[in-house]
Each structure stands twice: as structure tokens, then as C-alpha cells.
Design an enzyme around this catalytic site. Structure first.
Site, short mmCIF file in Angstrom:
data_model
loop_
_atom_site.label_atom_id
_atom_site.label_comp_id
_atom_site.label_asym_id
_atom_site.label_seq_id
_atom_site.Cartn_x
_atom_site.Cartn_y
_atom_site.Cartn_z
N ASP A 209 22.54 19.18 -90.04
CA ASP A 209 21.99 17.80 -89.89
C ASP A 209 20.68 18.10 -89.00
O ASP A 209 20.98 18.94 -88.06
CB ASP A 209 23.00 16.89 -89.14
CG ASP A 209 22.54 15.44 -89.34
OD1 ASP A 209 23.31 14.57 -89.53
OD2 ASP A 209 21.51 15.06 -88.54
N SER B 179 23.45 5.14 -104.44
CA SER B 179 23.53 4.00 -103.67
C SER B 179 23.59 2.85 -104.82
O SER B 179 22.92 2.98 -106.08
CB SER B 179 22.42 3.50 -103.00
OG SER B 179 22.26 2.02 -102.67
N THR C 291 21.71 0.42 -105.02
CA THR C 291 20.42 0.08 -105.15
C THR C 291 19.67 0.78 -106.40
O THR C 291 19.04 0.04 -106.92
CB THR C 291 19.30 0.67 -103.97
OG1 THR C 291 18.36 -0.16 -103.85
CG2 THR C 291 19.23 2.14 -104.05
N TYR D 279 12.79 4.51 -100.88
CA TYR D 279 14.04 4.86 -100.85
C TYR D 279 15.14 5.01 -101.95
O TYR D 279 15.72 5.85 -102.23
CB TYR D 279 14.60 4.19 -99.69
CG TYR D 279 15.84 3.95 -99.54
CD1 TYR D 279 16.76 5.27 -99.06
CD2 TYR D 279 16.55 2.82 -99.98
CE1 TYR D 279 18.12 4.94 -99.01
CE2 TYR D 279 18.13 2.90 -99.94
CZ TYR D 279 18.91 4.06 -99.78
OH TYR D 279 20.17 3.88 -99.71
N LYS E 80 16.86 7.79 -104.37
CA LYS E 80 18.28 7.97 -104.92
C LYS E 80 18.32 8.11 -106.57
O LYS E 80 19.19 8.58 -107.09
CB LYS E 80 19.01 6.74 -104.65
CG LYS E 80 19.16 6.56 -103.14
CD LYS E 80 20.16 7.56 -102.51
CE LYS E 80 20.38 7.62 -100.72
NZ LYS E 80 20.83 8.72 -100.17
N ARG F 113 13.86 -12.35 -97.98
CA ARG F 113 13.29 -11.23 -97.75
C ARG F 113 12.93 -10.45 -99.31
O ARG F 113 13.72 -10.57 -100.21
CB ARG F 113 14.16 -10.25 -97.21
CG ARG F 113 13.69 -8.85 -96.74
CD ARG F 113 14.83 -8.10 -95.96
NE ARG F 113 16.03 -7.84 -96.70
CZ ARG F 113 17.14 -7.30 -95.97
NH1 ARG F 113 16.83 -6.47 -94.95
NH2 ARG F 113 18.03 -6.91 -96.96
C1 UD1 Z 1 20.01 -2.64 -98.11
C2 UD1 Z 1 18.90 -2.01 -99.05
C3 UD1 Z 1 19.61 -1.04 -99.90
C4 UD1 Z 1 20.32 -0.02 -98.92
C5 UD1 Z 1 21.27 -0.69 -98.20
C6 UD1 Z 1 22.09 0.36 -97.27
C7 UD1 Z 1 17.10 -3.89 -99.22
C8 UD1 Z 1 16.45 -4.65 -99.88
N1 UD1 Z 1 18.13 -2.82 -99.76
O1 UD1 Z 1 20.92 -3.22 -98.89
O2 UD1 Z 1 18.73 -0.49 -100.66
O3 UD1 Z 1 20.99 0.88 -99.94
O4 UD1 Z 1 20.83 -1.61 -97.54
O5 UD1 Z 1 22.97 -0.23 -96.56
O6 UD1 Z 1 16.87 -3.56 -97.78
N2 UD1 Z 1 20.39 -10.25 -94.54
C9 UD1 Z 1 20.13 -11.34 -93.77
N3 UD1 Z 1 19.54 -11.10 -92.33
C10 UD1 Z 1 19.26 -9.97 -91.95
C11 UD1 Z 1 19.58 -8.96 -92.73
C12 UD1 Z 1 20.15 -8.90 -93.93
O7 UD1 Z 1 20.32 -12.35 -94.15
O8 UD1 Z 1 19.01 -9.76 -90.78
C13 UD1 Z 1 21.03 -10.51 -95.79
C14 UD1 Z 1 20.24 -10.08 -97.04
O9 UD1 Z 1 19.36 -10.64 -97.45
C15 UD1 Z 1 21.28 -9.61 -97.74
C16 UD1 Z 1 22.57 -9.20 -96.85
O10 UD1 Z 1 22.24 -9.86 -95.66
O11 UD1 Z 1 21.69 -10.90 -98.71
C17 UD1 Z 1 22.68 -7.70 -96.75
O12 UD1 Z 1 21.46 -7.21 -96.50
P1 UD1 Z 1 21.46 -5.63 -95.95
O13 UD1 Z 1 22.59 -5.39 -94.88
O14 UD1 Z 1 20.23 -5.26 -95.42
O15 UD1 Z 1 21.87 -4.81 -97.25
P2 UD1 Z 1 21.24 -4.87 -98.67
O16 UD1 Z 1 19.88 -5.83 -98.69
O17 UD1 Z 1 22.27 -5.42 -99.64
#
Ligand code: UD1
Length: 381
Positions: free
Chosen positions: A43, A141, A143, A166, A170, A334
């Protein structure tokens, strides 16, 4: 050449864990050590704190000089360091976590992301094969599925374009690893597609430690709960989901870590369908089990719980865990977010013998214990 995992007990197996000081990596190292594997962490500490190793030793009861755990501070781009590592340790298999992972940053710094994640993995694979190491478990992921056509997502679902560099790394690395196997069937490759890993080890000693303001939901909620941030922004409440907020498949990081241990077993031919065959229509490439009984091919597995939870569900679960209310406000969607995704988990259950054990409440309880015991993460520990 016989597979290096063949017939070996955990005590005789050495696992190189790249990115082993990070969030998922550190939890995986704990699970490996507890099962007797020898672990070499490589790492560069670009997004990790070496205090994590003291914590790992505390959890596992390992003395500071116990050779069961070794640490090499180096980047996967550092060929000379990799050469030394493969020459020094009898590595049998690689679990490859090392990589940059901030979605927003990847849009601003695409070259850094492609260079570190893609070029770094190419160097790692090249040095590994020169040392006869052709077993790898890759940290992929969900993703890679992009915007899903339908949920739950099976491994056979088509991959769609990731909306950011990112995610592209993957997807590209999945392809590179698949082609590596096609070109040389001595390779054994497992691609683990994580859904949304959260939570922490139940000791409260290790957990997620994001730098700066968190991008992901759970660390953000946890920092609101601990008073470091004012309120959670809920990104959109007009999605076609039951409460209008985004739905994800949150999975406990310790469950996820155990999925990696199960993947090692799968590679060694321990579990799974007797002939190594795959579910019809599956995207995996899997030849028959090799004459030596080990698995051959590319195994693709979702690691999730199979349950979807909305942003509001998560906020409420965290409130139950920390015993206080979490202020939030609805904000615009977002960019790049999808409405809903969660995993089909049958394949991992049937072939890896793995399934998630912990529910959302437990994830939040463990996440809260980590956050409240370590409000500044590993900093100042
Ligand atoms: C995100 C990444 C994904 C990555 C993963 C790793 C994006 C678009 N996708 O997934 O590529 O593999 O993290 O963990 O960033 N949310 C809120 N408020 C916040 C943060 C998030 O409402 O402050 C919502 C988001 O809109 C979503 C959910 O919470 O619906 C989860 O978000 P997040 O934890 O960022 O994960 P992902 O977007 O699913």
C-alpha cells in the site's frame, strides 16, 4: 504449472493484499489473518494511515514482529518494489484493492486515475506472472452495470458505460483481467462486484476514514451524527422509488471481506458447481475444473445483500444506532446518480457459498461505534 493454491492450507498460503491499509482492504486482512493466512500488504498510504496496522494487530492478537503480517509501503506502479516483494515472499494469490476511488475527483483528474488504476494493475500483473503468480481476486464495483435495465442485477446483466473515469477503470480492468485469462488459461481470476460497502469491524478499531468532506452517504451521515457536519443533503426525492430517494444495496464491510475469503476457496476448487460450469447465460467465462482440481477461468460475483434501502431508510437506521436525530434537507439530484440498484445474490450463495449475514441496523451500529470512538478517523490515534 500447477496452481499455487492447490492443496494448501491457509497456514501455507501467502496472500498479497494491495491496498490492504484501506477501508475494505483492512477488514479483509483481519478476516484472512483470523483464518491463518499469511498476509503481505502492499500500500502506498496515499489514502490510508499506517495506524491501521496497530489496530489490525490489536484485533487479531498478533505481535508487532509476527511474520504472519508484513507491510511493504509502495505503489503498484513501482515495478522495482513489486519485484522485491514477489522475490521476498512466497506469494500464492493476489487480492487487488489498490486504486483511486473518488468519483468526482476522477472526472477532474482522469489521467491520474487511468495511470494509477489501469497502468498500475498492468505492472502488477506483469511482475506477478513473471514470478509464476497467476491467481487474482479483483475489487470491482456494481458501477460497471451503469444504469440498470432492471433490478435485481444479476452478473449476466449487460455492462453499461460508466459515467466517470473511476467507473471506467473498474470496467476496463475487468476486461483486461478477462483477456489475460483468455490469453493464458493458467490464470484464475475472480471479479467481485461490490454494491455499497458500509459499517465497520465490531471492535470499533477500524473503519472508513475518508479524507476531507465525504462523498458517500454513510460517512457523511456518520459525521453529521458526531457533530462534524451540520446536516445531510438528500440528493433528490423525486426518483421512481417508494419514498422518492435513491435506493442502494448496502453491505457490511465485514461480510464483504468474508466474500474475499470465499473467493480464495472458490479458486482453490473448494466450493461451487462440481464441474466448474456456470449458470446459463452468465457473463463469467469458466472452463471445466482443471486436472489438478483447481478452478479455471473468470468468476464474476456480485457482493451485496439483495436488499435495497433508500437514503431515508439509511438516515433512520443511523438514528436508531446513535440514539439521536439526524438533520437532513432535500437537495437536487446529483449528476450521474441512478434511481435504484441492488444485487441478485444467488450466484455468490450457490458458487462461493457466501451470503451477507448483517442487516442495515447492524451496519449502522458498527459504523457508529467506529465513528464515535474515532471522530477524526485514524488521525491523532
Ligand atoms: C458511489 C459511486 C460508485 C462507487 C461507490 C463506492 C457515484 C455516482 N457512484 O456509489 O461509483 O462505486 O460510491 O462506494 O458517486 N446520497 C445523498 N447524500 C449524500 C451522499 C449520497 O443523498 O451526501 C445518496 C445518493 O444520491 C445515492 C445514495 O445516497 O442515492 C448512495 O450514494 P453513495 O454513498 O455516494 O454511493 P453510490 O452513488 O451508490
Amino acid at each position: 504449472m500447477a496452481n499455487r493454491l492447490l492443496g494448501k492450507q491457509a497456514q501455507d498460503t501467502t496472500v498479497l493484499v494491495t491496498g490492504g491499509a484501506g477501508f475494505i482492504g483492512s477488514h479483509t486482512v483481519v478476516e484472512l489473518l483470523q483464518r491463518g493466512y499469511n498476509v503481505v500488504v502492499l500500500d502506498d498510504l496515499s489514502n490510508a494511515n499506517p495506524v491501521v496496522f496497530d489496530r489490525i494487530r490489536q484485533i487479531t492478537g498478533l505481535a508487532a514482529d509476527d511474520p504472519q503480517l508484513a507491510f511493504v509501503e509502495a505503489s503498484i506502479l513501482d515495478r522495482a518494489a513489486l519485484e522485491r516483494t514477489f522475490s521476498t515472499f512466497p506469494i500464492d494469490v493476489i487480492i487487488h484493492f489498490a486504486g483511486f476511488k473518488a468519483v468526482g475527483e476522477s472526472v477532474e483528474k482522469p489521467l491520474e486515475y487511468y495511470w494509477n488504476n489501469v497502468a498500475g494493475t498492468l505492472v502488477l500483473l506483469d511482475v506477478a506472472r513473471q514470478h509464476g503468480v497467476k491467481n487474482i481476486v479483483f475489487s470491482s464495483s456494481a458501477t460497471v452495470y451503469g444504469e440498470p435495465d432492471s433490478v435485481p442485477l444479476t452478473e449476466a446483466a449487460p455492462k453499461h458505460n460508466a459515467t466517470n473515469p473511476y467507473g471506467q477503470t473498474k470496467s476496463m480492468l475487468e476486461q483486461i483481467l478477462t483477456d489475460t485469462y483468455i490469453g493464458d488459461d493458467e490464470w484464475n481470476v475472480v471479479l467481485l462486484r461490490y454494491f455499497n460497502p458500509i459499517g465497520a469491524h465490531d471492535s470499533g478499531l477500524i473503519g472508513e476514514d475518508p479524507k476531507g468532506i465525504p462523498n458517500n452517504l454513510l460517512p457523511y451521515v456518520a459525521q453529521v451524527a458526531v457533530g462534524k457536519l451540520e446536516r445531510v443533503g438528500v440528493f433528490g426525492d423525486d426518483y421512481p422509488t417508494p419514498d422518492g430517494t435513491g435506493v442502494r444495496d448496502y453491505v457490511h464491510v465485514v461480510d464483504l471481506a468474508r466474500g474475499h475469503v470465499a473467493a480464495l476457496g472458490w479458486m482453490a476448487g473448494a466450493s461451487g458447481t462440481p464441474d466448474g460450469g456456470v449458470v446459463a447465460g452468465d457473463a463469467s467465462i469458466s472452463g471445466p475444473a482443471a486436472a489438478d482440481g483447481t478452478r479455471r477461468g473468470v468468476g464474476i460475483f456480485n457482493l451485496g445483500t439483495g436488499n435495497g434501502s433508500s437514503v431515508i431508510d439509511v438516515i433512520h437506521a443511523f438514528e436508531r444506532a446513535c440514539g439521536q436525530s439526524i438533520p437532513y434537507e432535500v437537495k437536487p439530484r446529483r449528476a450521474g446518480d441512478i434511481a435504484e440498484n441492488y444485487a441478485a445474490v444467488d450466484k455468490a450463495r450457490e458458487q462461493l457459498g457466501w451470503q451477507a449475514a448483517y442487516d442495515l441496523d447492524r451496519m449502522c451500529e458498527d459504523g457508529w461505534r467506529w465513528q464515535s470512538n474515532n471522530p477524526n478517523g485514524f488521525e491523532g490515534a
